[in-house]
Design a protein around this motif. Sequence first.
Motif, PDB file in Angstrom:
ATOM      1  N   THR A 128     -12.009  31.814   1.534  1.00 23.29           N
ATOM      2  CA  THR A 128     -10.630  31.252   1.909  1.00 23.29           C
ATOM      3  C   THR A 128      -9.595  30.989   1.069  1.00 23.29           C
ATOM      4  O   THR A 128      -8.585  30.471   1.524  1.00 23.29           O
ATOM      5  N   THR A 129      -9.663  31.260  -0.146  1.00 22.32           N
ATOM      6  CA  THR A 129      -8.760  30.899  -1.442  1.00 22.32           C
ATOM      7  C   THR A 129      -8.660  32.037  -2.260  1.00 22.32           C
ATOM      8  O   THR A 129      -9.499  32.842  -2.241  1.00 22.32           O
ATOM      9  N   THR A 130      -7.587  32.015  -3.088  1.00 18.18           N
ATOM     10  CA  THR A 130      -7.258  33.131  -4.001  1.00 18.18           C
ATOM     11  C   THR A 130      -7.081  32.427  -5.313  1.00 18.18           C
ATOM     12  O   THR A 130      -6.855  31.298  -5.476  1.00 18.18           O
ATOM     13  N   LEU A 131      -7.139  33.218  -6.605  1.00 12.33           N
ATOM     14  CA  LEU A 131      -7.294  32.704  -7.844  1.00 12.33           C
ATOM     15  C   LEU A 131      -5.747  32.128  -7.962  1.00 12.33           C
ATOM     16  O   LEU A 131      -4.836  32.619  -7.508  1.00 12.33           O
TER      17      LEU A 131
ATOM     18  N   ILE B 274     -12.624  43.670  -9.143  1.00 15.83           N
ATOM     19  CA  ILE B 274     -12.915  42.046  -8.944  1.00 15.83           C
ATOM     20  C   ILE B 274     -11.817  41.366  -8.775  1.00 15.83           C
ATOM     21  O   ILE B 274     -11.757  40.380  -7.864  1.00 15.83           O
ATOM     22  N   MET B 275     -10.889  41.549  -9.640  1.00 21.95           N
ATOM     23  CA  MET B 275      -9.680  40.482  -9.712  1.00 21.95           C
ATOM     24  C   MET B 275      -8.920  40.719  -8.355  1.00 21.95           C
ATOM     25  O   MET B 275      -8.336  39.764  -8.082  1.00 21.95           O
ATOM     26  N   ALA B 276      -8.830  42.099  -8.214  1.00 18.15           N
ATOM     27  CA  ALA B 276      -8.067  42.229  -6.938  1.00 18.15           C
ATOM     28  C   ALA B 276      -8.723  41.412  -5.651  1.00 18.15           C
ATOM     29  O   ALA B 276      -7.906  41.038  -4.978  1.00 18.15           O
ATOM     30  N   ARG B 277      -9.878  41.686  -5.702  1.00 15.97           N
ATOM     31  CA  ARG B 277     -10.587  40.894  -4.498  1.00 15.97           C
ATOM     32  C   ARG B 277     -10.388  39.411  -4.452  1.00 15.97           C
ATOM     33  O   ARG B 277     -10.126  38.838  -3.371  1.00 15.97           O
ATOM     34  N   ARG B 278     -10.527  38.927  -5.843  1.00 18.77           N
ATOM     35  CA  ARG B 278     -10.421  37.379  -5.881  1.00 18.77           C
ATOM     36  C   ARG B 278      -8.849  36.888  -5.886  1.00 18.77           C
ATOM     37  O   ARG B 278      -8.605  35.685  -5.332  1.00 18.77           O
ATOM     38  N   ALA B 279      -7.910  37.994  -6.149  1.00 19.04           N
ATOM     39  CA  ALA B 279      -6.449  37.426  -6.277  1.00 19.04           C
ATOM     40  C   ALA B 279      -5.558  37.529  -5.073  1.00 19.04           C
ATOM     41  O   ALA B 279      -4.668  37.282  -4.784  1.00 19.04           O
ATOM     42  N   GLY B 280      -6.404  38.522  -4.105  1.00 18.57           N
ATOM     43  CA  GLY B 280      -5.592  38.872  -2.822  1.00 18.57           C
ATOM     44  C   GLY B 280      -5.065  40.113  -2.765  1.00 18.57           C
ATOM     45  O   GLY B 280      -3.956  40.182  -2.061  1.00 18.57           O
ATOM     46  N   GLY B 281      -5.390  41.048  -3.675  1.00 19.36           N
ATOM     47  CA  GLY B 281      -4.829  42.330  -3.766  1.00 19.36           C
ATOM     48  C   GLY B 281      -4.422  42.843  -5.169  1.00 19.36           C
ATOM     49  O   GLY B 281      -4.500  42.032  -5.922  1.00 19.36           O
TER      50      GLY B 281
ATOM     51  N   ALA C 180      -1.392  41.220  -6.650  1.00 16.05           N
ATOM     52  CA  ALA C 180      -1.290  39.871  -7.050  1.00 16.05           C
ATOM     53  C   ALA C 180      -2.260  39.792  -8.364  1.00 16.05           C
ATOM     54  O   ALA C 180      -2.032  38.803  -9.046  1.00 16.05           O
ATOM     55  N   ALA C 181      -3.232  40.534  -8.436  1.00 12.49           N
ATOM     56  CA  ALA C 181      -4.127  40.630  -9.487  1.00 12.49           C
ATOM     57  C   ALA C 181      -3.468  40.872 -10.845  1.00 12.49           C
ATOM     58  O   ALA C 181      -3.542  40.279 -11.894  1.00 12.49           O
ATOM     59  N   ARG C 182      -2.536  41.896 -10.636  1.00  9.74           N
ATOM     60  CA  ARG C 182      -1.667  42.183 -11.903  1.00  9.74           C
ATOM     61  C   ARG C 182      -0.782  41.217 -12.447  1.00  9.74           C
ATOM     62  O   ARG C 182      -0.824  40.839 -13.210  1.00  9.74           O
ATOM     63  N   GLU C 183      -0.084  40.431 -11.304  1.00  8.39           N
ATOM     64  CA  GLU C 183       0.647  39.357 -11.664  1.00  8.39           C
ATOM     65  C   GLU C 183      -0.100  38.193 -12.425  1.00  8.39           C
ATOM     66  O   GLU C 183       0.099  37.404 -13.420  1.00  8.39           O
ATOM     67  N   PHE C 184      -1.510  37.822 -11.836  1.00 12.62           N
ATOM     68  CA  PHE C 184      -2.338  36.803 -12.250  1.00 12.62           C
ATOM     69  C   PHE C 184      -2.780  37.345 -13.705  1.00 12.62           C
ATOM     70  O   PHE C 184      -2.638  36.289 -14.646  1.00 12.62           O
ATOM     71  N   ALA C 185      -3.107  38.564 -14.020  1.00 10.38           N
ATOM     72  CA  ALA C 185      -3.385  38.870 -15.295  1.00 10.38           C
ATOM     73  C   ALA C 185      -2.325  38.760 -16.344  1.00 10.38           C
ATOM     74  O   ALA C 185      -2.582  38.323 -17.595  1.00 10.38           O
ATOM     75  N   GLN C 186      -0.943  38.835 -15.963  1.00 12.45           N
ATOM     76  CA  GLN C 186      -0.061  38.786 -16.672  1.00 12.45           C
ATOM     77  C   GLN C 186       0.371  37.042 -17.234  1.00 12.45           C
ATOM     78  O   GLN C 186       0.924  37.050 -18.247  1.00 12.45           O
ATOM     79  N   HIS C 187      -0.274  36.291 -16.419  1.00  8.70           N
ATOM     80  CA  HIS C 187      -0.344  34.851 -16.995  1.00  8.70           C
ATOM     81  C   HIS C 187      -1.400  34.500 -18.033  1.00  8.70           C
ATOM     82  O   HIS C 187      -1.067  33.494 -18.477  1.00  8.70           O
ATOM     83  N   VAL C 188      -2.381  35.355 -17.952  1.00 11.30           N
ATOM     84  CA  VAL C 188      -3.478  35.139 -18.989  1.00 11.30           C
ATOM     85  C   VAL C 188      -3.063  35.404 -20.356  1.00 11.30           C
ATOM     86  O   VAL C 188      -3.013  36.507 -20.859  1.00 11.30           O
ATOM     87  N   ASP C 189      -2.518  34.419 -21.079  1.00  9.74           N
ATOM     88  CA  ASP C 189      -2.049  34.444 -22.337  1.00  9.74           C
ATOM     89  C   ASP C 189      -1.858  32.991 -23.179  1.00  9.74           C
ATOM     90  O   ASP C 189      -1.011  32.420 -22.517  1.00  9.74           O
ATOM     91  N   LEU C 190      -2.478  32.753 -24.021  1.00  8.98           N
ATOM     92  CA  LEU C 190      -2.713  31.504 -24.445  1.00  8.98           C
ATOM     93  C   LEU C 190      -1.777  31.157 -25.825  1.00  8.98           C
ATOM     94  O   LEU C 190      -1.943  30.101 -26.377  1.00  8.98           O
ATOM     95  N   THR C 191      -1.037  32.289 -25.971  1.00  8.74           N
ATOM     96  CA  THR C 191      -0.264  32.278 -27.325  1.00  8.74           C
ATOM     97  C   THR C 191       0.639  30.970 -27.565  1.00  8.74           C
ATOM     98  O   THR C 191       0.691  30.335 -28.639  1.00  8.74           O
TER      99      THR C 191
END
Length: 330
Positions: free
Chosen positions: A168-171, A237-244, A247-258
């Motif tokens: 019912t939700t996405t990442l 997997i990320m596409a299924r969990r993020a809603g496409g 959306a998965a590509r955009e989510f991955a762009q946020h993954v940066d802890l610098t």
Amino acid sequence: MNPTAFAAAQWTRATGAGVDPHEYQRITHGLRSVADWGPAFLRVGRSHLQHAEEAGSVRSAGEYLLLAARWFHLATLAPYAEAHQAAAEADHALSRALTLLEPDARRVSGDGFTGWRRGPSDAPGTVIVVPGLDSAKEEFLDLASALLARGLSVFAMDGPGQGVLAATTTLAADYERVVGRAIDALGATRVGLVGLSLGGYLAARAAALEPRVAAVATVSGPFRLDWDELPQPVRGIMARRAGGADAAREFAQHVDLTALAPRIAAPLLVVDGLQDVIPGVTNGESLARLAPHGTYLSVPHGDHLLGNARPHWLPQVSDHLTHTLMGTPA
């Protein structure tokens, strides 16, 4: 991927989650395709439900239900039509198990999260267990047990796009808001986070942005992800969990802890397995170096989630969180 290769890739993850290795081999050796994975694991989980009904004691029934929860969760690791049903069955089996085995355990849910608060209500600290991209609260029961044995309370949760909430939700990129709402609902004053796989990034991000986090540990967590470097199965997997895919590509762009790592004020333990083959998740040394109070634990033979090296990280992570939250010497 053929079923033999898929089963081999999931081997240490499954056994690390607590299923019997002989039963795992027996089930996976009979698979003719990866499409058979989910239905086969569902059948095993349901067989353990039947064992629970026939058990001679409440303790045995509860233990069978915990086994069922593990198998139902593992059923979600391969894509198939009933994956959300398997997640729901895992959630239900865990709920039944804790109701039998731990009458003081309580379900805590809110906007974007759900899980179980376990352990003494007057514990000196509460650890929130943050799952990863395709993991869930049912996967890390042994970690929860190690923390409970040290006198802490534990909140194992599913967040947006995770576990039972994946239907019912996405990442969510702003996971710190989810953690903040969970802390509010728990009423906890001393809070630690332990995040596993993508949950390592989510926990580190939350620790940087949620000032109430007093201790944090990451296991196989990415410091930074590059979408173009990710293997196709991880992208799927990320596409299924993020809603496409977009959306998965955009989510991955946020993954940066610098930029966020220097803002983690809490003592941080970062664990990497150097045999991890997923790009981006063996660079935890950068996170530990940039965090003001970071410590790095590298396990040379450890794979992703280090299911093949549990004695070399699980006690250290549990002790780090315990000593920090209880204020006792390491």
